[in-house]
Design a protein around this motif. Structure first.
Motif, PDB file in Angstrom:
ATOM      1  N   ALA A  27     -38.542 -52.337  75.955  1.00 12.58           N
ATOM      2  CA  ALA A  27     -39.470 -53.458  76.110  1.00 12.58           C
ATOM      3  C   ALA A  27     -39.188 -54.542  75.065  1.00 12.58           C
ATOM      4  CB  ALA A  27     -40.915 -52.966  75.992  1.00 12.58           C
ATOM      5  N   MET A  28     -38.880 -54.114  73.833  1.00 13.14           N
ATOM      6  CA  MET A  28     -38.554 -55.092  72.785  1.00 13.14           C
ATOM      7  C   MET A  28     -37.256 -55.824  73.112  1.00 13.14           C
ATOM      8  SD  MET A  28     -39.668 -53.247  69.228  1.00 13.14           S
ATOM      9  CE  MET A  28     -39.268 -54.705  68.284  1.00 13.14           C
ATOM     10  N   VAL A  29     -36.280 -55.095  73.653  1.00 12.10           N
ATOM     11  CA  VAL A  29     -35.012 -55.714  74.061  1.00 12.10           C
ATOM     12  C   VAL A  29     -35.278 -56.750  75.151  1.00 12.10           C
ATOM     13  CG1 VAL A  29     -32.824 -55.271  75.269  1.00 12.10           C
ATOM     14  CG2 VAL A  29     -33.538 -53.799  73.371  1.00 12.10           C
ATOM     15  N   ASP A  30     -36.085 -56.384  76.146  1.00 12.33           N
ATOM     16  CA  ASP A  30     -36.417 -57.319  77.228  1.00 12.33           C
ATOM     17  C   ASP A  30     -37.172 -58.535  76.700  1.00 12.33           C
ATOM     18  OD1 ASP A  30     -35.217 -55.615  79.033  1.00 12.33           O
ATOM     19  OD2 ASP A  30     -37.109 -54.705  79.697  1.00 12.33           O
ATOM     20  N   TYR A  31     -38.088 -58.314  75.784  1.00 13.86           N
ATOM     21  CA  TYR A  31     -38.913 -59.398  75.240  1.00 13.86           C
ATOM     22  C   TYR A  31     -38.102 -60.356  74.376  1.00 13.86           C
ATOM     23  CZ  TYR A  31     -42.721 -61.754  72.790  1.00 13.86           C
ATOM     24  OH  TYR A  31     -43.555 -62.705  72.262  1.00 13.86           O
ATOM     25  N   THR A  32     -37.256 -59.804  73.502  1.00 13.85           N
ATOM     26  CA  THR A  32     -36.523 -60.647  72.548  1.00 13.85           C
ATOM     27  C   THR A  32     -35.185 -61.141  73.089  1.00 13.85           C
ATOM     28  OG1 THR A  32     -35.394 -58.769  71.512  1.00 13.85           O
ATOM     29  CG2 THR A  32     -37.535 -59.430  70.578  1.00 13.85           C
ATOM     30  N   GLY A  33     -34.589 -60.405  74.026  1.00 18.79           N
ATOM     31  CA  GLY A  33     -33.269 -60.766  74.515  1.00 18.79           C
ATOM     32  C   GLY A  33     -32.153 -60.356  73.561  1.00 18.79           C
ATOM     33  N   ILE A  34     -32.496 -59.615  72.526  1.00 20.94           N
ATOM     34  CA  ILE A  34     -31.520 -59.144  71.547  1.00 20.94           C
ATOM     35  C   ILE A  34     -30.934 -57.833  72.052  1.00 20.94           C
ATOM     36  CG2 ILE A  34     -31.218 -58.353  69.163  1.00 20.94           C
ATOM     37  CD1 ILE A  34     -33.620 -60.104  68.399  1.00 20.94           C
ATOM     38  N   GLU A  35     -29.637 -57.637  71.847  1.00 23.67           N
ATOM     39  CA  GLU A  35     -29.010 -56.379  72.257  1.00 23.67           C
ATOM     40  C   GLU A  35     -29.658 -55.201  71.530  1.00 23.67           C
ATOM     41  OE1 GLU A  35     -24.765 -56.206  72.178  1.00 23.67           O
ATOM     42  OE2 GLU A  35     -24.595 -58.327  72.716  1.00 23.67           O
ATOM     43  N   ARG A  36     -29.671 -54.050  72.200  1.00 28.33           N
ATOM     44  CA  ARG A  36     -30.343 -52.862  71.657  1.00 28.33           C
ATOM     45  C   ARG A  36     -29.814 -52.482  70.275  1.00 28.33           C
ATOM     46  NH1 ARG A  36     -29.555 -49.460  75.632  1.00 28.33           N
ATOM     47  NH2 ARG A  36     -31.478 -50.036  76.638  1.00 28.33           N
ATOM     48  N   ALA A  37     -28.507 -52.408  70.116  1.00 26.92           N
ATOM     49  CA  ALA A  37     -27.931 -52.008  68.824  1.00 26.92           C
ATOM     50  C   ALA A  37     -28.299 -52.995  67.720  1.00 26.92           C
ATOM     51  CB  ALA A  37     -26.417 -51.879  68.939  1.00 26.92           C
ATOM     52  N   THR A  38     -28.261 -54.275  68.048  1.00 27.08           N
ATOM     53  CA  THR A  38     -28.614 -55.311  67.069  1.00 27.08           C
ATOM     54  C   THR A  38     -30.080 -55.200  66.688  1.00 27.08           C
ATOM     55  OG1 THR A  38     -26.928 -56.777  67.979  1.00 27.08           O
ATOM     56  CG2 THR A  38     -28.652 -57.797  66.647  1.00 27.08           C
TER      57      THR A  38
END
Length: 67
Positions: A27-38
């Motif tokens: 959900a955080m990845v979807d919200y921020t658009g930041i890659e999971r590893a980053t």
């Protein structure tokens, strides 16, 4: 090639998440658009700095060289 060889990233371990934790990260990845590893790297470093009472990595390196 790199100005500072200590800045080359390497694997440091693995984390295991249950389904609820994984959904939260997704959900955080979807919200921020930041890659999971980053995103995970940023969260880990933020928590570590807060735990040590350091505001940022630049402050940490200055303190390390001063001490």
């Amino acid at each position: 090639m790199y100005q500072d060889p200590k800045r080359i990233r390497s694997r440091y371990g693995a984390i295991n998440l249950d389904a609820y934790e994984a959904r939260l990260i997704d959900a955080m990845v979807d919200y921020t658009g930041i890659e999971r590893a980053t995103l995970l790297r940023q969260l880990i470093l933020k928590e570590a700095l807060e735990t040590l009472g350091i505001s940022d990595l630049d402050t940490a390196s200055v303190a390390q060289h001063a001490g």
